[in-house]
Design an enzyme around this catalytic site. Sequence first.
Site, PDB file in Angstrom:
ATOM      1  CE1 TYR A 146       7.060 -10.135 -11.487  1.00 32.15           C
ATOM      2  CE2 TYR A 146       8.746 -11.453 -10.422  1.00 32.15           C
ATOM      3  CZ  TYR A 146       7.930 -10.345 -10.426  1.00 32.15           C
ATOM      4  OH  TYR A 146       7.994  -9.447  -9.406  1.00 32.15           O
ATOM      5  CE  LYS A 195      -3.346   1.680 -16.681  1.00 30.53           C
ATOM      6  NZ  LYS A 195      -3.750   2.808 -15.801  1.00 30.53           N
ATOM      7  CG  ASP A 227      -4.332   3.648 -12.412  1.00 25.07           C
ATOM      8  OD1 ASP A 227      -5.206   2.757 -12.378  1.00 25.07           O
ATOM      9  OD2 ASP A 227      -4.342   4.580 -13.239  1.00 25.07           O
ATOM     10  CG  ASP A 251       6.865  -7.782  -6.946  1.00 25.10           C
ATOM     11  OD1 ASP A 251       7.145  -8.266  -5.830  1.00 25.10           O
ATOM     12  OD2 ASP A 251       7.654  -7.056  -7.595  1.00 25.10           O
ATOM     13  CG  ASP A 255       7.083  -4.965  -1.531  1.00 23.72           C
ATOM     14  OD1 ASP A 255       6.893  -6.187  -1.315  1.00 23.72           O
ATOM     15  OD2 ASP A 255       8.216  -4.466  -1.680  1.00 23.72           O
TER      16      ASP A 255
END
Length: 361
Positions: A146, A195, A227, A251, A255
């Site tokens: 970001y 990751k 993942d 982020d 959700d």
Amino acid sequence: MDCRVVIIPGDGIGPEIVREACKVLDRVGQVYGHSFSYTEILMGGCSIDAYGVPLTEEALETAKAADAVLLGAVGGDVGNSRWYDVAPNLRPEAGLLAIRKGLNLFANMRPAYLYSQLQAACPLKEEIIGSGFDMVIMRELTGGLYFGDRHTETVNGLRTAVDTLTYNEEEIRRIAVKAFDIARKRRKKVTSVDKANVLDSSRLWRAVVEEVAAGYPDVELKHMLVDNCAMQLVMNPGQFDVILTENMFGDILSDEASMITGSIGMLSSASLNETKFGLYEPSHGSAPDIAGKDLANPIATILSAAMMLRYSFDLDKEADAVEAAVRQVLAEGYRTADIWAEGCRKVGTAEMGGLIAERIH
Ligand code: IPM
Ligand code: MG
């Protein structure tokens, strides 16, 4: 206690839901003898309309001077709004990123909890839901993709875009410390999500999280690839207590976590720095399609105000009272449209806020 709160109603449903949260805070003030004073600032599309930028320097300074900030939502309909025909750094969301960075709000806390009354709204099968779930996502909020360098250029005749994912050890350490501190007050389990099989930033993340974990022998640490975490959230959400992760992964995962609670309209959040200061906002967006129609669910914002009482003002008893009032209203069968089910009583934004406020004792 005198609490100086800056409120940012923002765009879309923002003003309606913030109004209900203030109603609830005022009631807390009456019942428990505190006073809340509000100073309003503009951010997002409404600030673009007034000043041509999504957040002015003065607005940021006003927010800095407060004890806490309560935010509704910013932004409009991306495909169909004058706010998006401009450079990315002038769009409504840029205001949100600027206030996060400007106030050094590196720790974003997003609780995802399944209310027993809302089980029917959870899209997961009953055998997966089991006895429910109760997790907190601790998302790093001022670093990573970001805030890294980005640009678009032509390389060998091809349009090429670059975004940079950078973390230094100090940025990782301070969010990890917050996550472990919070885990200590909960079920004492941290799942650090990265990751590390591909990214250098994730390998450093893992190493620093392990160093921090050494100082918390009572807290169990597990590493999980992002993942796999996305999959585990819908296969076995009950396994999670505190999820610790970087900005972009947080982020996306937050959700996903919000959706399995039944409605994104229920999820609160707190963005914190090293002090007691915090910015509190619902996890959902500005929902321009239902703005001004008294349809929005104010509960996420009201629960965010409860987080404000708890984390910025140390008013735990008062925060408990707000959360209990929300549970009571749900138990009595009141629902906004997003969480409505057969046999429940449908109410609008303002009535829901009023019902919750009345039940604060
Ligand atoms: C969030 C939002 C923001 C983010 C957007 C609006 C920039 O999705 O708070 O999760 O990506 O952080
Ligand atoms: Mg998001």
